[in-house]
Design an enzyme around this catalytic site. Sequence first.
Site, PDB file in Angstrom:
ATOM      1  N   SER A   1     -26.675 -10.227  25.764  1.00  0.00           N
ATOM      2  CA  SER A   1     -26.800  -9.604  24.450  1.00  0.00           C
ATOM      3  C   SER A   1     -25.679  -8.586  24.214  1.00  0.00           C
ATOM      4  CB  SER A   1     -28.195  -8.994  24.315  1.00  0.00           C
ATOM      5  OG  SER A   1     -28.593  -8.880  22.984  1.00  0.00           O
TER       6      SER A   1
ATOM      7  N   ASP B   1     -31.852 -14.919  22.417  1.00  0.00           N
ATOM      8  CA  ASP B   1     -31.435 -13.747  23.179  1.00  0.00           C
ATOM      9  C   ASP B   1     -31.734 -13.866  24.674  1.00  0.00           C
ATOM     10  OD1 ASP B   1     -30.977 -11.159  24.149  1.00  0.00           O
ATOM     11  OD2 ASP B   1     -31.850 -10.210  22.387  1.00  0.00           O
TER      12      ASP B   1
END
Length: 308
Positions: free
Chosen positions: A91, A203
């Site tokens: 991320s 994610d």
Amino acid sequence: MKPRTLLLSACAAALAVVAGCASTGQAVLPDLSTRTLVQVRDGGPTRPVSGEQPTVALVLGGGGLRGFAHVGALLALEEAGIRPHIVVGTSAGSVVGAAYASGLNAAQIRQAAMEVKVSSLLDFTWRSGGIIQGNHLASWVGDVTGSVPIEQFPTRFAAVATDLQSGQAVLIEKGSAGRAIQASSAVPGVNVPVPYAAGHLIDGGITSLVPVRFARAMGADVVIAIDIYCRSPRVAGMSIPSVIGQVMQTQSCLVAAPEMAEADLLIAPVTDVPGMSAKAEKERVIEAGYQATREALRRWRASGAADA
């Protein structure tokens, strides 16, 4: 725009620096291939990483706009003469890690981070799957890294994402850096999942917030990991965004704790989420990362663990 004013602005502010995804209406592009942790372990390193010296990996965790702390950590590591052979990011960590592995030094990354208008990375969409499309972020990452494919970076790099259908953490170490960061940063409910040949990617923080195990599987002897999320203050209050934020932090950090404990050195700056356009706040987060890393390195070396 400030976080926690409305649900939309709260999510956008917290995730802006890592926002990214492709619309589910887009064609699947043949530029993302992934490997699971088992496949990485079984396959071994895809290219040599070091000689006689221990192979050092730098692992950069997720955490939204707290990712500016990674820049400060890089400044401290460079100051200490530490240059990793492997960089792995999830991320926000994948954004900073890609820039670093592509050949930029910490000062150049700091300049890019301070100059970017974070709100310009938010390309909103009303298609199914999320409210942020992510092409702007992918394009910006491409500009920062010179549009060089990941496998051609001077330092071995990989981004970690999560396969939506299988729920497994996967490693992306080939192809477009911009697309890889999109996938690694596609926060569920905010970003549209990124389509690829095997399904959709979201994610990496869902399954591997601070991807220490992938770094080991890639051949690291020593892992220096940076957690920007779990020891930082929780969002206060009882508003809907605040409650959601607190629950997400609790769940993510409970899942991540055993993996983070496997790092040789874990650095955990304590930071608040800065405003998207507040340069002074960004500077404070960068400084927090710098100071936390300097202190952690001092303790590590004093203990003798750094020489083990």
